[in-house]
Every structure is written in C-alpha cells, then in structure tokens.
Design a protein around this motif. Sequence first.
Motif, short mmCIF file in Angstrom:
data_model
loop_
_atom_site.label_atom_id
_atom_site.label_comp_id
_atom_site.label_asym_id
_atom_site.label_seq_id
_atom_site.Cartn_x
_atom_site.Cartn_y
_atom_site.Cartn_z
N PRO A 57 -9.81 0.87 -1.01
CA PRO A 57 -10.34 1.96 -0.45
C PRO A 57 -9.28 3.09 0.22
CG PRO A 57 -11.27 -0.02 0.26
CD PRO A 57 -10.08 -0.49 -0.46
N GLU A 58 -8.05 2.75 0.41
CA GLU A 58 -7.23 3.58 0.99
C GLU A 58 -6.61 4.51 -0.41
OE1 GLU A 58 -6.74 -0.15 3.34
OE2 GLU A 58 -7.07 0.41 1.33
N LEU A 59 -6.87 4.29 -1.53
CA LEU A 59 -6.29 5.21 -2.45
C LEU A 59 -7.49 6.30 -2.89
CD1 LEU A 59 -4.63 2.54 -4.98
CD2 LEU A 59 -3.60 3.94 -2.79
N GLY A 60 -8.67 6.29 -2.21
CA GLY A 60 -9.62 7.11 -2.40
C GLY A 60 -10.64 6.72 -3.37
N LYS A 61 -11.26 7.62 -3.87
CA LYS A 61 -12.61 7.03 -4.95
C LYS A 61 -11.78 6.75 -6.32
CE LYS A 61 -16.62 9.04 -6.99
NZ LYS A 61 -17.87 10.20 -7.20
N LEU A 71 0.69 -1.08 -0.05
CA LEU A 71 -0.04 -0.05 0.04
C LEU A 71 0.74 1.34 -0.06
CD1 LEU A 71 -2.83 1.11 0.00
CD2 LEU A 71 -2.81 1.16 2.59
N PRO A 72 1.95 1.44 0.76
CA PRO A 72 2.52 2.73 0.77
C PRO A 72 3.33 2.79 -0.65
CG PRO A 72 3.25 1.51 2.72
CD PRO A 72 2.44 0.56 1.79
N LYS A 73 3.70 1.98 -1.16
CA LYS A 73 4.13 1.84 -2.56
C LYS A 73 3.05 2.42 -3.51
CE LYS A 73 7.25 -1.22 -3.82
NZ LYS A 73 7.87 -2.54 -4.03
N LEU A 74 2.06 2.01 -3.55
CA LEU A 74 0.84 2.53 -4.36
C LEU A 74 0.61 3.86 -3.98
CD1 LEU A 74 -1.56 -0.70 -4.10
CD2 LEU A 74 0.29 -0.31 -6.01
N LYS A 75 0.61 4.26 -2.94
CA LYS A 75 0.54 5.86 -2.66
C LYS A 75 1.35 6.52 -3.07
CE LYS A 75 -2.67 4.97 1.50
NZ LYS A 75 -2.66 5.32 3.15
N ARG A 126 -14.55 -7.12 -12.99
CA ARG A 126 -14.68 -5.59 -12.33
C ARG A 126 -13.36 -5.00 -12.44
NH1 ARG A 126 -18.73 -5.62 -8.20
NH2 ARG A 126 -17.17 -4.44 -6.86
N TRP A 127 -13.35 -3.65 -12.35
CA TRP A 127 -11.97 -3.19 -12.59
C TRP A 127 -12.31 -1.72 -11.74
CZ3 TRP A 127 -12.32 1.19 -15.29
CH2 TRP A 127 -13.23 1.09 -16.66
N PHE A 128 -10.94 -1.02 -11.18
CA PHE A 128 -11.02 0.32 -10.64
C PHE A 128 -9.94 0.82 -11.09
CE2 PHE A 128 -13.57 -2.80 -8.18
CZ PHE A 128 -14.77 -2.24 -7.97
N VAL A 129 -9.90 2.13 -11.49
CA VAL A 129 -8.88 2.85 -11.87
C VAL A 129 -8.66 4.27 -10.87
CG1 VAL A 129 -7.73 4.24 -13.90
CG2 VAL A 129 -8.96 2.15 -14.40
N TYR A 130 -7.54 4.16 -10.44
CA TYR A 130 -7.01 5.27 -9.62
C TYR A 130 -5.92 6.35 -10.23
CZ TYR A 130 -9.41 2.46 -6.28
OH TYR A 130 -10.38 1.64 -5.45
N SER A 131 -6.26 7.42 -9.72
CA SER A 131 -5.13 8.67 -10.58
C SER A 131 -5.35 9.74 -9.53
CB SER A 131 -5.64 8.90 -12.00
OG SER A 131 -4.63 9.83 -12.58
N ALA A 132 -4.36 10.59 -9.58
CA ALA A 132 -4.38 11.64 -8.87
C ALA A 132 -4.66 12.96 -9.53
CB ALA A 132 -2.92 11.78 -8.14
N THR A 133 -5.07 12.79 -10.82
CA THR A 133 -5.44 13.66 -11.81
C THR A 133 -6.69 13.31 -12.53
OG1 THR A 133 -4.03 13.11 -13.70
CG2 THR A 133 -2.99 14.73 -12.09
N LYS A 134 -7.28 14.23 -13.40
CA LYS A 134 -8.35 13.64 -13.98
C LYS A 134 -7.89 13.72 -15.45
CE LYS A 134 -11.86 15.50 -10.91
NZ LYS A 134 -12.29 14.23 -10.36
N ARG A 135 -6.78 13.71 -15.71
CA ARG A 135 -6.24 13.53 -17.32
C ARG A 135 -6.44 12.39 -17.88
NH1 ARG A 135 -1.72 10.37 -17.50
NH2 ARG A 135 -0.52 10.40 -15.74
N MET A 136 -6.82 11.27 -17.44
CA MET A 136 -7.13 10.05 -17.84
C MET A 136 -8.39 10.08 -19.16
SD MET A 136 -7.32 7.13 -15.03
CE MET A 136 -8.81 7.85 -14.50
#
Length: 221
Positions: free
Chosen positions: A189-193, A168-172, A207-217
């Motif tokens: 859940p720890e990565l947010g929405k 988890l720390p490496k993913l964050k 099922r899949w979930f994509v996480y990104s710190a920006t909305k550029r996807m």
Amino acid sequence: LCGATPVFDETCPGKCGSLEGFFDDEDIRDGRGMIQESRRSRRLFGFDWANGFAAPFLGVCVTAATNALQSAGVGQGDAVVDLGCGDGRICRVASVLGAKATGYDLDEMLIRRAREQDKSADEKKSDHSATTVCPEYFVADLFQVDLAPFSVISMFLLPETTSSEKLLPKLKSALERDARIISFGWKIPELGKPQSQCTETTLTTSRWFVYSATKRMQRRS
C-alpha cells in the motif's frame, strides 16, 4: 531449526524465533537442518527470524510469474532482481524473456537448488539461444542487497517484510528512479496504486501487483 518439535504458523516452542513453511523436495531434513533421508515428499521448511530469514519458501506459480513480468514489460535490456529467490523460478522466467536476472536468498540449500535446476534446464534445451543470459544466484540477506543496478525488483515476501523500515525506503527510492516493482501475493500500500495486477484468485502464489512511477509498461515482443 533449534531441534524443537516443528510447528505450523507460530513461534517455535524452543523460543528461537523459527517458523515453518512447506517445500517439495527429495531431501528430508531433521530439526537441525541435517539431511535425514532422501525421498520425494512434502516436508517442512523452517525459517528463522532471529537469524535473518524474512519468509518461508513458497514457490510462485510459473504462469503467474510469466504474466506479471510481461505486464511489467520485462525484456532485453532489463536487469531483474528477485529478493528471496528460493529455487530461482522467477529468475528463470525473466531470463527467458531476455532480461539479465539475479536472485538473492539467505538459504544456501535453495540457492544450490536454483543453480542445479538452471543447469538441468539448460542441458535439456536443444534450441538454447546464445542471447539468453543464465541467471546468477547469491547467498545474501535481502535487506543488504543494493537495488540501484536493477530496473525491475521482484519479491514474494510477507507484508510485514515489504513494509519494514529495512526494505520500504529502498523500494520507494527505486520507484523514484523509474524502476518497476513486482510484488507477488500481497499489495504494498505504501507504494500507491498498482499499475497492473492480478487478483482473480485467492491463492497468494498466483496473485501479483506491479508498481511503476510511469505508465510506460507494456508487453514486449
């Protein structure tokens, strides 16, 4: 793996910490991992917590993999890593989309199978693009993989694994440097929405979930 009778979804009766999953293949192995016979069959595939195996192999639906990677904007210029790559199917999808893909798995047999399937697929292509970079596969502990070189991190792991202190720390940290993270099967859940997701099915393989710190996807052509 220890030679005790295989069991489903519980600790090995031999107390070695092994669990069992499923894998379709031609090779049937006995309790000690030796090839017992060769025929197409649905067989048990063991994994051993005590020796570092983090999850059983269960292949992601290729259509789901394609949709997830496209939703994450995977394309040329991206370096994709699949943690626990299994037979390499996610890496192959990433490669088709133009990314450089690397897969890591602790099981040597699965890495061998991934390489063989890549070779077989390449031989069947009559219009193989010279710009397509074939995936690379390595036998390695996914917890020890350096994620810094990768812009996209993919995984189909158990929630207990993605939320562990080893990963988890490496993913964050990856999110902080603007990498995108794709989790198949379960949310993290720890990565947010999630920025995008597919939850229209109860099948974890779709099922899949994509996480990104920006909305550029966005989808890349």
